[in-house]
Design an enzyme around this catalytic site. Sequence first.
Site, PDB file in Angstrom:
ATOM      1  N   LYS A 166       0.866  -1.193   0.000  1.00 41.12           N
ATOM      2  CA  LYS A 166       0.000   0.000   0.000  1.00 41.12           C
ATOM      3  C   LYS A 166       0.888   1.224   0.000  1.00 41.12           C
ATOM      4  CE  LYS A 166      -4.542   0.873   0.511  1.00 41.12           C
ATOM      5  NZ  LYS A 166      -5.688  -0.016   0.316  1.00 41.12           N
TER       6      LYS A 166
HETATM    7  N1  GLU Z   1      -7.472   0.058  -2.847  1.00 46.48           N
HETATM    8  C1  GLU Z   1      -8.239  -1.121  -3.082  1.00 46.48           C
HETATM    9  C2  GLU Z   1      -8.277  -2.005  -1.864  1.00 46.48           C
HETATM   10  O1  GLU Z   1      -8.123  -1.538  -0.748  1.00 46.48           O
HETATM   11  C3  GLU Z   1      -7.813  -1.856  -4.363  1.00 46.48           C
HETATM   12  C4  GLU Z   1      -6.410  -2.335  -4.386  1.00 46.48           C
HETATM   13  C5  GLU Z   1      -5.985  -2.873  -5.757  1.00 46.48           C
HETATM   14  O2  GLU Z   1      -6.785  -2.916  -6.661  1.00 46.48           O
HETATM   15  O3  GLU Z   1      -4.819  -3.230  -5.857  1.00 46.48           O
HETATM   16  O4  GLU Z   1      -8.547  -3.178  -1.942  1.00 46.48           O
END
Ligand code: GLU
Length: 423
Positions: free
Chosen positions: A113
């Site tokens: 992240k």
């Molecule tokens: N931000 C989204 C989540 O928390 C998607 C992450 C992604 O598609 O890699 O799952």
Amino acid sequence: MSSLSYVSTNNNSAWATFLSQVERVLPYLGDLALLADTLRHPKRALIVDVPLEMDNGTIRHFEGFRVQHNLSRGPGKGGVRFHPNVTLEEVMALSAWMTVKSAALNLPFGGAKGGIRVDPRELSEKELERLTRRYTNEISTIIGPQQDIPAPDVGTNAQIMAWMMDTYSMNTGTTSTGVVTGKPIYLGGSLGRVNATGRGVFVTGSRVAEQIGLTVQNCLLAIQGFGNVGSVATGLFHRAGARVVSVQDHSATLFDASGLDIPALADYQRQHGFIAGFPSAIQLKEEEFWHQEYDIFLLAALEGVITPERARSLQCRLVLEGANGPTLPGADDILHQRKITVVPDVICNAGGVTVSYFEWVQDFSSFFWSESEINDQLDRIMREALEVVWQKAETLDVTLRTAAYAVACERILTACRERGLYP
Ligand code: GLU
């Protein structure tokens, strides 16, 4: 509490929540529990300075992060958040939840992240572009189509992904569509990606509703957060006949006992960027939202909003975690005692990363699927993952969250064990 020197001692932090969720699953992991320390230690955390020349010529510095929590099962995967409250610890927790989410869905990814501590609404379009490009450049040593693949999250969108893709591509002298997902369609994005998280919330939420004997048609639904995830999920529940009686966002809490006009509210939100001022609804005080009677309570904003106190007063049968980490561990226990079922984030909101996976596969193969193929595969993968978790919860007699962690951690820690330690 964390043993990492760079982590605070705040028991309500997102990272402390993650650690406590790991603690709860240990009794169900057998020998693999001996490897659990790897989950308490993010593999890699990068802190970057993001200097930005503002339109007025002054320079401001922003804190940026990219954390790769665990890469045992595949490259890092997870969004990038632009929000004024972003911290290293929050990004660590969000990356860890991505590790668990990818494994719970059996996607071939680890967890990562990123984020910048910034309020994107205060920046002009050009400032936002410069900020995104500089951030991408700063983290470009650790991202890549086979290394770590960012995506949208709170405060970011397809345009920001396009700038990230372009910056990475210019730096590497390639056209690397697979370096980020959630891109615009003309740039290797996938059909269905924008609606995927909300759709997944609806698919898992309505299935669990059925399992616990709750009919979606005519049920009373409340939602916190009316951004991408919240508005899409609510729209689908509304179409299935649910009565959406309350919607809360950062600007207001709307209430209408006969059901809000969700398509009109979605239009209003698109126009204004918030829901305050929407006609033909009563406005409640922020805290009153948590004390009304609903059947389904859908969370689609930020982490840590269900405190033990709110868990004691919540009047509903089903909580759907469209957001990441909305329920504090103490609150989880209270909801369980009160027989309120929680569909945990790592299953409930996994529709986004699932279609991100499809996007990544399509970019690699340069062959694109139709929207109905995407949605059919998404529904199938989510239903199957939920079924495995549901069975696990029955077998172990635990909550759906602990069951999802049991399924996921078994996959993650088995991969760690099979790879062994290097050197
Ligand atoms: N931000 C989204 C989540 O928390 C998607 C992450 C992604 O598609 O890699 O799952």
